[in-house]
Design a protein around this motif. Sequence first.
Motif, PDB file in Angstrom:
ATOM      1  N   GLU A  82      -9.265  -1.315  -1.579  1.00 41.97           N
ATOM      2  CA  GLU A  82     -10.614  -1.476  -2.148  1.00 41.97           C
ATOM      3  C   GLU A  82     -10.498  -2.509  -3.270  1.00 41.97           C
ATOM      4  O   GLU A  82      -9.579  -2.423  -4.097  1.00 41.97           O
ATOM      5  CB  GLU A  82     -11.062  -0.125  -2.715  1.00 41.97           C
ATOM      6  CG  GLU A  82     -12.396  -0.159  -3.407  1.00 41.97           C
ATOM      7  CD  GLU A  82     -12.639   1.121  -4.206  1.00 41.97           C
ATOM      8  OE1 GLU A  82     -13.581   1.123  -5.005  1.00 41.97           O
ATOM      9  OE2 GLU A  82     -11.869   2.090  -4.038  1.00 41.97           O
ATOM     10  N   ILE A  83     -11.397  -3.483  -3.281  1.00 38.08           N
ATOM     11  CA  ILE A  83     -11.357  -4.509  -4.334  1.00 38.08           C
ATOM     12  C   ILE A  83     -12.157  -4.009  -5.534  1.00 38.08           C
ATOM     13  O   ILE A  83     -13.339  -3.696  -5.413  1.00 38.08           O
ATOM     14  CB  ILE A  83     -11.909  -5.850  -3.805  1.00 38.08           C
ATOM     15  CG1 ILE A  83     -11.013  -6.363  -2.676  1.00 38.08           C
ATOM     16  CG2 ILE A  83     -11.981  -6.876  -4.936  1.00 38.08           C
ATOM     17  CD1 ILE A  83     -11.530  -7.596  -1.967  1.00 38.08           C
ATOM     18  N   ALA A 104      -7.015  -4.984  -6.680  1.00 41.17           N
ATOM     19  CA  ALA A 104      -7.286  -4.057  -5.576  1.00 41.17           C
ATOM     20  C   ALA A 104      -6.488  -2.766  -5.766  1.00 41.17           C
ATOM     21  O   ALA A 104      -5.484  -2.741  -6.489  1.00 41.17           O
ATOM     22  CB  ALA A 104      -6.914  -4.718  -4.251  1.00 41.17           C
ATOM     23  N   ARG A 161     -10.814 -11.304   1.136  1.00 40.62           N
ATOM     24  CA  ARG A 161     -11.502 -10.014   0.988  1.00 40.62           C
ATOM     25  C   ARG A 161     -11.357  -9.189   2.275  1.00 40.62           C
ATOM     26  O   ARG A 161     -11.110  -7.982   2.242  1.00 40.62           O
ATOM     27  CB  ARG A 161     -12.987 -10.229   0.666  1.00 40.62           C
ATOM     28  CG  ARG A 161     -13.227 -10.835  -0.711  1.00 40.62           C
ATOM     29  CD  ARG A 161     -14.716 -10.961  -0.995  1.00 40.62           C
ATOM     30  NE  ARG A 161     -15.358  -9.665  -1.014  1.00 40.62           N
ATOM     31  CZ  ARG A 161     -15.441  -8.869  -2.090  1.00 40.62           C
ATOM     32  NH1 ARG A 161     -14.949  -9.282  -3.235  1.00 40.62           N
ATOM     33  NH2 ARG A 161     -16.005  -7.707  -2.004  1.00 40.62           N
ATOM     34  N   TRP A 162     -11.508  -9.878   3.398  1.00 41.62           N
ATOM     35  CA  TRP A 162     -11.391  -9.197   4.689  1.00 41.62           C
ATOM     36  C   TRP A 162      -9.978  -8.669   4.888  1.00 41.62           C
ATOM     37  O   TRP A 162      -9.775  -7.516   5.306  1.00 41.62           O
ATOM     38  CB  TRP A 162     -11.785 -10.169   5.813  1.00 41.62           C
ATOM     39  CG  TRP A 162     -11.722  -9.545   7.175  1.00 41.62           C
ATOM     40  CD1 TRP A 162     -12.674  -8.777   7.776  1.00 41.62           C
ATOM     41  CD2 TRP A 162     -10.610  -9.611   8.097  1.00 41.62           C
ATOM     42  NE1 TRP A 162     -12.231  -8.353   9.019  1.00 41.62           N
ATOM     43  CE2 TRP A 162     -10.969  -8.858   9.236  1.00 41.62           C
ATOM     44  CE3 TRP A 162      -9.359 -10.234   8.057  1.00 41.62           C
ATOM     45  CZ2 TRP A 162     -10.120  -8.714  10.331  1.00 41.62           C
ATOM     46  CZ3 TRP A 162      -8.506 -10.085   9.149  1.00 41.62           C
ATOM     47  CH2 TRP A 162      -8.897  -9.338  10.270  1.00 41.62           C
ATOM     48  N   ALA A 206      -7.500   2.176  -0.854  1.00 40.53           N
ATOM     49  CA  ALA A 206      -8.807   2.813  -0.634  1.00 40.53           C
ATOM     50  C   ALA A 206      -8.603   4.324  -0.448  1.00 40.53           C
ATOM     51  O   ALA A 206      -7.589   4.754   0.108  1.00 40.53           O
ATOM     52  CB  ALA A 206      -9.477   2.210   0.590  1.00 40.53           C
ATOM     53  N   LEU A 233      -7.737  -7.867   2.670  1.00 44.76           N
ATOM     54  CA  LEU A 233      -7.478  -6.719   1.797  1.00 44.76           C
ATOM     55  C   LEU A 233      -8.154  -5.457   2.344  1.00 44.76           C
ATOM     56  O   LEU A 233      -7.555  -4.383   2.373  1.00 44.76           O
ATOM     57  CB  LEU A 233      -7.962  -7.022   0.371  1.00 44.76           C
ATOM     58  CG  LEU A 233      -7.084  -8.009  -0.409  1.00 44.76           C
ATOM     59  CD1 LEU A 233      -7.797  -8.487  -1.675  1.00 44.76           C
ATOM     60  CD2 LEU A 233      -5.734  -7.386  -0.767  1.00 44.76           C
ATOM     61  N   GLY A 234      -9.388  -5.615   2.811  1.00 49.88           N
ATOM     62  CA  GLY A 234     -10.107  -4.461   3.372  1.00 49.88           C
ATOM     63  C   GLY A 234      -9.414  -3.930   4.615  1.00 49.88           C
ATOM     64  O   GLY A 234      -9.217  -2.717   4.762  1.00 49.88           O
ATOM     65  N   GLU A 235      -9.020  -4.828   5.508  1.00 48.62           N
ATOM     66  CA  GLU A 235      -8.336  -4.417   6.740  1.00 48.62           C
ATOM     67  C   GLU A 235      -7.020  -3.707   6.445  1.00 48.62           C
ATOM     68  O   GLU A 235      -6.587  -2.839   7.197  1.00 48.62           O
ATOM     69  CB  GLU A 235      -8.044  -5.648   7.620  1.00 48.62           C
ATOM     70  CG  GLU A 235      -9.245  -6.199   8.350  1.00 48.62           C
ATOM     71  CD  GLU A 235      -9.742  -5.251   9.433  1.00 48.62           C
ATOM     72  OE1 GLU A 235     -10.904  -4.803   9.321  1.00 48.62           O
ATOM     73  OE2 GLU A 235      -8.984  -4.960  10.376  1.00 48.62           O
ATOM     74  N   ARG A 255       0.840  -1.211   0.000  1.00 43.07           N
ATOM     75  CA  ARG A 255       0.000   0.000   0.000  1.00 43.07           C
ATOM     76  C   ARG A 255       0.878   1.266   0.000  1.00 43.07           C
ATOM     77  O   ARG A 255       0.587   2.238  -0.680  1.00 43.07           O
ATOM     78  CB  ARG A 255      -0.919  -0.009   1.217  1.00 43.07           C
ATOM     79  CG  ARG A 255      -2.094   0.921   1.082  1.00 43.07           C
ATOM     80  CD  ARG A 255      -3.028   0.806   2.258  1.00 43.07           C
ATOM     81  NE  ARG A 255      -4.227   1.599   2.052  1.00 43.07           N
ATOM     82  CZ  ARG A 255      -4.288   2.915   2.067  1.00 43.07           C
ATOM     83  NH1 ARG A 255      -3.187   3.628   2.274  1.00 43.07           N
ATOM     84  NH2 ARG A 255      -5.433   3.556   1.855  1.00 43.07           N
ATOM     85  N   GLU A 257     -13.643 -15.165   1.434  1.00 46.20           N
ATOM     86  CA  GLU A 257     -14.069 -14.105   2.360  1.00 46.20           C
ATOM     87  C   GLU A 257     -12.900 -13.642   3.223  1.00 46.20           C
ATOM     88  O   GLU A 257     -12.780 -12.455   3.543  1.00 46.20           O
ATOM     89  CB  GLU A 257     -15.213 -14.597   3.256  1.00 46.20           C
ATOM     90  CG  GLU A 257     -16.527 -14.819   2.532  1.00 46.20           C
ATOM     91  CD  GLU A 257     -16.490 -16.002   1.560  1.00 46.20           C
ATOM     92  OE1 GLU A 257     -15.749 -16.988   1.852  1.00 46.20           O
ATOM     93  OE2 GLU A 257     -17.155 -15.939   0.527  1.00 46.20           O
ATOM     94  N   GLY A 300      -6.456  -1.799   4.004  1.00 48.56           N
ATOM     95  CA  GLY A 300      -6.663  -0.502   3.368  1.00 48.56           C
ATOM     96  C   GLY A 300      -6.796  -0.546   1.858  1.00 48.56           C
ATOM     97  O   GLY A 300      -6.517   0.449   1.175  1.00 48.56           O
TER      98      GLY A 300
END
Length: 223
Positions: free
Chosen positions: A203-204, A219, A194-195, A222, A197-199, A137, A191, A201
């Motif tokens: 966005e998929i 991704a 996905r979690w 975000a 990646l979200g945690e 990131r 899942e 930072g």
Amino acid sequence: MPTHQSLGGASDEELLQRMVATHGERFEATFWAFFGAHVGQRLPSRPVMVDLGCGPGLFLRDLGERHPGAILYGYDVTPAMITYGRQLTFKAASATFALHDVATQPLPHAAATVHLASMSSVLHVFDEPFPTLAEIRRVLAPGGIFLLHDWVRQPLPTYLAWRRDVLQEGGAEGLRRAFRLFPVHNKYTVEDWRWLLGEAGFEILSQAELRASHRIFVATPAG
Ligand SMILES: C[S@@+](CC[C@H](N)C(=O)[O-])C[C@H]1O[C@@H](n2cnc3c(N)ncnc32)[C@H](O)[C@@H]1O
């Protein structure tokens, strides 16, 4: 940290040969159609691309064919992989390979300078993925892409049948190897990825199942 090789019981040379032999099956027409539709068009004409856990470097070579202005970097912890990559011929503007432990060392890139970071069948091996995801990131430019393609959890009978029928790993040794690798390859569900990646930072933007054993995620940091 256990390496992919020690967990699989294969030597570095065996893993290298397997990666080279299966490269064409893993990065085939479906993959490149997905790449063209979801990644290629988002890249500038002289993109900086880094492949983490690059193996023999063949994916970077393919990227260089499609993006001749690209500046490519491949990092891997296994010396045999880096040696192999360094003897490949590239159409890209430049290709640099370095021995680098992506799980524990910061990436040798300034913040916001990379347009594409990719990881293919690597991140599941790491004990804890967040430090590496934070580094990705950090180095990604605004709108940059993280392309993650990795194993997803399958039922035990499906996984065992795949190793037996597709990889042709039979007998007692084949079964031992399959059970040794099952917890490694079947660690994360879709899942879970996905979690994670979200945690971390991200966005998929898109995802797909190009092979039953894997899921690919596109991704971006975000906003
Ligand atoms: C299954 S291979 C995939 C290679 C390549 N990405 C491909 O898809 O052809 C996994 C690769 O990750 C590398 N690897 C494992 N742990 C690593 C780490 N901590 N840092 C960098 N590379 C690592 C291994 O040496 C190996 O080349």
